[in-house]
Scaffold this active site. Sequence first.
Site, mmCIF file in Angstrom:
data_model
loop_
_atom_site.group_PDB
_atom_site.id
_atom_site.type_symbol
_atom_site.label_atom_id
_atom_site.label_comp_id
_atom_site.label_asym_id
_atom_site.label_seq_id
_atom_site.Cartn_x
_atom_site.Cartn_y
_atom_site.Cartn_z
ATOM 1 N N CYS A 65 0.851 -1.186 0.000
ATOM 2 C CA CYS A 65 0.000 0.000 0.000
ATOM 3 C C CYS A 65 0.890 1.241 0.000
ATOM 4 C CB CYS A 65 -0.887 0.010 1.237
ATOM 5 S SG CYS A 65 -2.059 -1.355 1.284
ATOM 6 N N GLU A 67 0.943 3.733 1.974
ATOM 7 C CA GLU A 67 1.468 4.083 3.296
ATOM 8 C C GLU A 67 2.771 3.336 3.589
ATOM 9 O OE1 GLU A 67 -3.109 4.078 3.951
ATOM 10 O OE2 GLU A 67 -1.666 3.102 2.633
ATOM 11 N N ARG A 93 -10.482 11.207 -5.174
ATOM 12 C CA ARG A 93 -11.181 10.398 -4.168
ATOM 13 C C ARG A 93 -10.925 10.882 -2.752
ATOM 14 N NH1 ARG A 93 -9.584 4.703 -4.520
ATOM 15 N NH2 ARG A 93 -7.736 5.391 -5.631
ATOM 16 N N CYS A 99 -5.731 0.434 5.469
ATOM 17 C CA CYS A 99 -6.296 -0.909 5.573
ATOM 18 C C CYS A 99 -5.830 -1.554 6.884
ATOM 19 C CB CYS A 99 -5.868 -1.766 4.380
ATOM 20 S SG CYS A 99 -4.131 -2.262 4.397
ATOM 21 N N TRP A 138 3.090 -6.409 18.367
ATOM 22 C CA TRP A 138 4.096 -7.373 17.951
ATOM 23 C C TRP A 138 5.430 -6.647 17.886
ATOM 24 C CZ3 TRP A 138 7.469 -7.342 13.859
ATOM 25 C CH2 TRP A 138 8.121 -8.551 13.574
#
Length: 154
Positions: A65, A67, A93, A99, A138
């Site tokens: 992605c 990002e 957009r 995500c 994590w």
Amino acid sequence: MNSGPQTLTDTDRELIEAARSTIDAHTDASSLADPGVHTMGAAARDVDGRIHVGVNLAHFTGGPCAELVALGAARANGARHIETIVAVGNYGRGVVGPCGRDRQILFDYHRGVRVLVPTADGVRALLIEDLMPYATAWTIEGGTQPYDRERFGP
């Protein structure tokens, strides 16, 4: 830690513009109906105020992605701490929220990063912890970590 949505600052708007101009200049889609490979731009501001940009690389294997590309570019340019990040879609957009995979990576590697997201009240800034309530952290050193009360509160 949840602080709730914050209104945008001038530097947030500058970051949105950097992501928008990046994808507008580098999209390969000829229109919204064209499923191009490069359809999202992202911009990340480091704690020194520098802006790092990236575009996505769509692929059936889950290509990176925008990002994540911006985070990689930031690291390659010496940034070690990201303050704010945003993604913007091509063809007007506007701001698009990260995500799930991006949220987890931001959560794990950039504690306290501000993420610009669309809301019912317009684009707002939220801490990554606000986007990941009760998430499991994590780390490279320790793998999956137990719930962290200091990070999320009681």
